[in-house]
Design a protein around this motif. Structure first.
Motif, mmCIF file in Angstrom:
data_model
loop_
_atom_site.group_PDB
_atom_site.id
_atom_site.type_symbol
_atom_site.label_atom_id
_atom_site.label_comp_id
_atom_site.label_asym_id
_atom_site.label_seq_id
_atom_site.Cartn_x
_atom_site.Cartn_y
_atom_site.Cartn_z
ATOM 1 N N LYS A 1 0.825 -1.212 0.000
ATOM 2 C CA LYS A 1 0.000 0.000 0.000
ATOM 3 C C LYS A 1 0.859 1.261 0.000
ATOM 4 C CE LYS A 1 -4.137 -1.910 2.202
ATOM 5 N NZ LYS A 1 -5.073 -1.806 3.358
ATOM 6 N N ALA A 2 1.881 1.264 0.835
ATOM 7 C CA ALA A 2 2.765 2.431 0.897
ATOM 8 C C ALA A 2 3.477 2.633 -0.432
ATOM 9 C CB ALA A 2 3.784 2.247 2.025
ATOM 10 N N ASN B 1 2.432 1.711 -3.476
ATOM 11 C CA ASN B 1 1.493 2.201 -4.490
ATOM 12 C C ASN B 1 1.139 3.663 -4.265
ATOM 13 O OD1 ASN B 1 1.482 -0.335 -5.644
ATOM 14 N ND2 ASN B 1 -0.376 -1.007 -4.577
ATOM 15 N N TRP B 2 1.038 4.060 -3.016
ATOM 16 C CA TRP B 2 0.706 5.450 -2.705
ATOM 17 C C TRP B 2 1.841 6.371 -3.117
ATOM 18 C CZ3 TRP B 2 2.715 9.169 0.681
ATOM 19 C CH2 TRP B 2 1.909 10.285 0.894
ATOM 20 N N LEU B 3 3.077 5.949 -2.873
ATOM 21 C CA LEU B 3 4.247 6.774 -3.212
ATOM 22 C C LEU B 3 4.402 6.940 -4.719
ATOM 23 C CD1 LEU B 3 6.788 5.314 -0.628
ATOM 24 C CD2 LEU B 3 6.015 7.689 -0.717
ATOM 25 N N LYS C 1 2.189 7.325 -6.939
ATOM 26 C CA LYS C 1 1.188 8.198 -7.563
ATOM 27 C C LYS C 1 1.750 9.564 -7.940
ATOM 28 C CE LYS C 1 -2.821 6.044 -5.364
ATOM 29 N NZ LYS C 1 -3.996 6.231 -4.446
#
Length: 392
Positions: free
Chosen positions: A161-162, A164-166, A168
């Motif tokens: 999750k971290a 994929n968030w980074l 963006k």
């Protein structure tokens, strides 16, 4: 996933030599903090800086340009076929800028707590200073590189999750990186325009900011060519087919880019000589011949060999030319910051580094090399992590 355990143990000749270098170097750094700069350096009123600042700031920073040049090519200009080297370029940039900032605060200035306390930005902001602009851009750019580097760490640690968030903000970060790099690479050159009486006229120019910025482009491209070659030699067992298949195309493309940038650099150098009418300096002293050696021997000739290598698709020639080009960058930065600075002083009064300064420099480079090896052999830099292949 490629086998990261190549069968090499901890007690190898390379590790033994590196350990000896680091142990002696750490002792010399201790002496530097205990006795001050005078205990290990030959700094003086005429030369309040030395080989550390010249190397770690004015050479290592353009080496770190590999990050923004590659990021711009892939994310801004859509050259997705060179995506395999983006992570390597980000890693080179991140380590380069951390080395530059760390060496400056720990070795040269010796007040690391002022960086921790954001001293230049909060306590005593010098907003009209060129050094303030450099410090601000470098700190911001290190932050950008850290954010770009964190997804590799997240893949290694399994933080999906971290990661994929980074990812963006990749495009925005690439744009920001180019803007920041343009500013601080050119400002490093601008610093020497405020010392017109000390730097030899052949190197002193109002176009120094442009010279430094353009040269950082072919410096970054050359460094990436060199590092991909080193990785292919020492870490080939980590590379998957995609990285190996794209290697030749990357070398040819970056060789072309370096050639074009060097041609532009030659053009503006000649333009600078012509507008300032400095032709008479070229054959008036040894400095003139030294300048010609730098410009023709380490810019014009490598530019020609880059062109020949790309035309004939000779990647071996391009790789060796990249080394040649990097030596030219080192020569140019040392010329501006040390060798041709205070040119009016007699030779006996010029700065020469002590063996301890040189050893500490080698120590820092060795530590960075060990950190690079640690990261490359553990994180997905040269291969796609099997759990994230579909997300690349």
């Amino acid at each position: 996933m490629p086998d990261k355990n190549s069968g090499r143990g901890l007690f190898t000749l390379t590790n033994l030599v590196a350990g000896i270098i680091v142990i002696i170097g750490l002792y010399l750094i201790f002496l530097r903090f205990k006795g001050g700069l005078g205990a290990v350096t030959n700094f003086s009123d005429d030369y309040p800086w030395g080989i550390w600042k010249s190397f770690f700031i004015f050479i290592v920073v353009p080496i770190g340009a590999a990050g923004y040049t590659t990021g711009a090519a892939v994310y801004l200009f859509g050259m997705e076929k060179y995506h395999s080297v983006v992570r390597l370029a980000v890693l080179i940039g991140f380590l380069s800028y951390c080395t530059a900032a760390g060496s400056l605060t720990l070795l040269d200035v010796g007040r690391p707590e002022r960086i921790i306390m954001a001293y230049p930005f909060v306590v005593q902001p010098g907003t009209t200073s060129l050094l303030f602009e450099v410090a601000l851009c470098v700190v911001l750019y290190i932050t950008v590189l850290l954010i770009e580097f964190l997804p590799f760490s997240c893949e290694w640690l399994g933080y999906r999750k971290a990661r994929n968030w980074l990812l963006k903000g990749t495009l925005a970060l690439a744009i920001f990186a180019v803007v920041l790099s343009t500013m601080h690479q050119s400002t490093l050159g601008a610093m020497w325009t405020i010392t017109p009486a000390k730097l030899h006229p052949l190197w002193q120019s109002p176009y120094l900011p442009v010279y430094f910025f353009v040269s950082s482009i072919f410096s970054g491209l050359s460094v990436l060519i060199i590092m991909t070659t080193i990785c292919k030699h020492f870490f080939k067992h980590l590379m998957n087919e995609r990285y190996l298949d794209e290697d030749e195309g990357v070398i040819l493309a970056f060789g072309k880019g370096a050639c074009v940038a060097m041609l532009g650099y030659l053009t503006i150098q000649v333009f600078g000589l012509a507008t300032a009418d400095k032709w008479h300096y070229l054959f008036s002293s040894m400095y003139g011949y030294w300048y010609l050696l730098e410009l023709l021997g380490f810019v014009a000739l490598p530019c020609l060999f880059f062109a020949m290598g790309c035309r004939e698709k000779n990647t071996k020639l391009i790789r060796w030319t990249a080394v040649w080009t990097l030596l030219g960058i080192i020569l140019n930065r040392f010329n501006v910051t040390l060798l041709c600075y205070n040119y009016h002083l007699p030779f006996s009064e010029k700065y020469t580094p002590t063996w301890m300064e040189v050893w500490i420099l080698i120590t820092v480079v060795t530590i960075v090399g060990l950190v690079f090896r640690f990261i490359v052999t553990r994180m997905p830099i040269l291969y796609d992590h099997p759990d994230f292949k579909s997300h690349h």
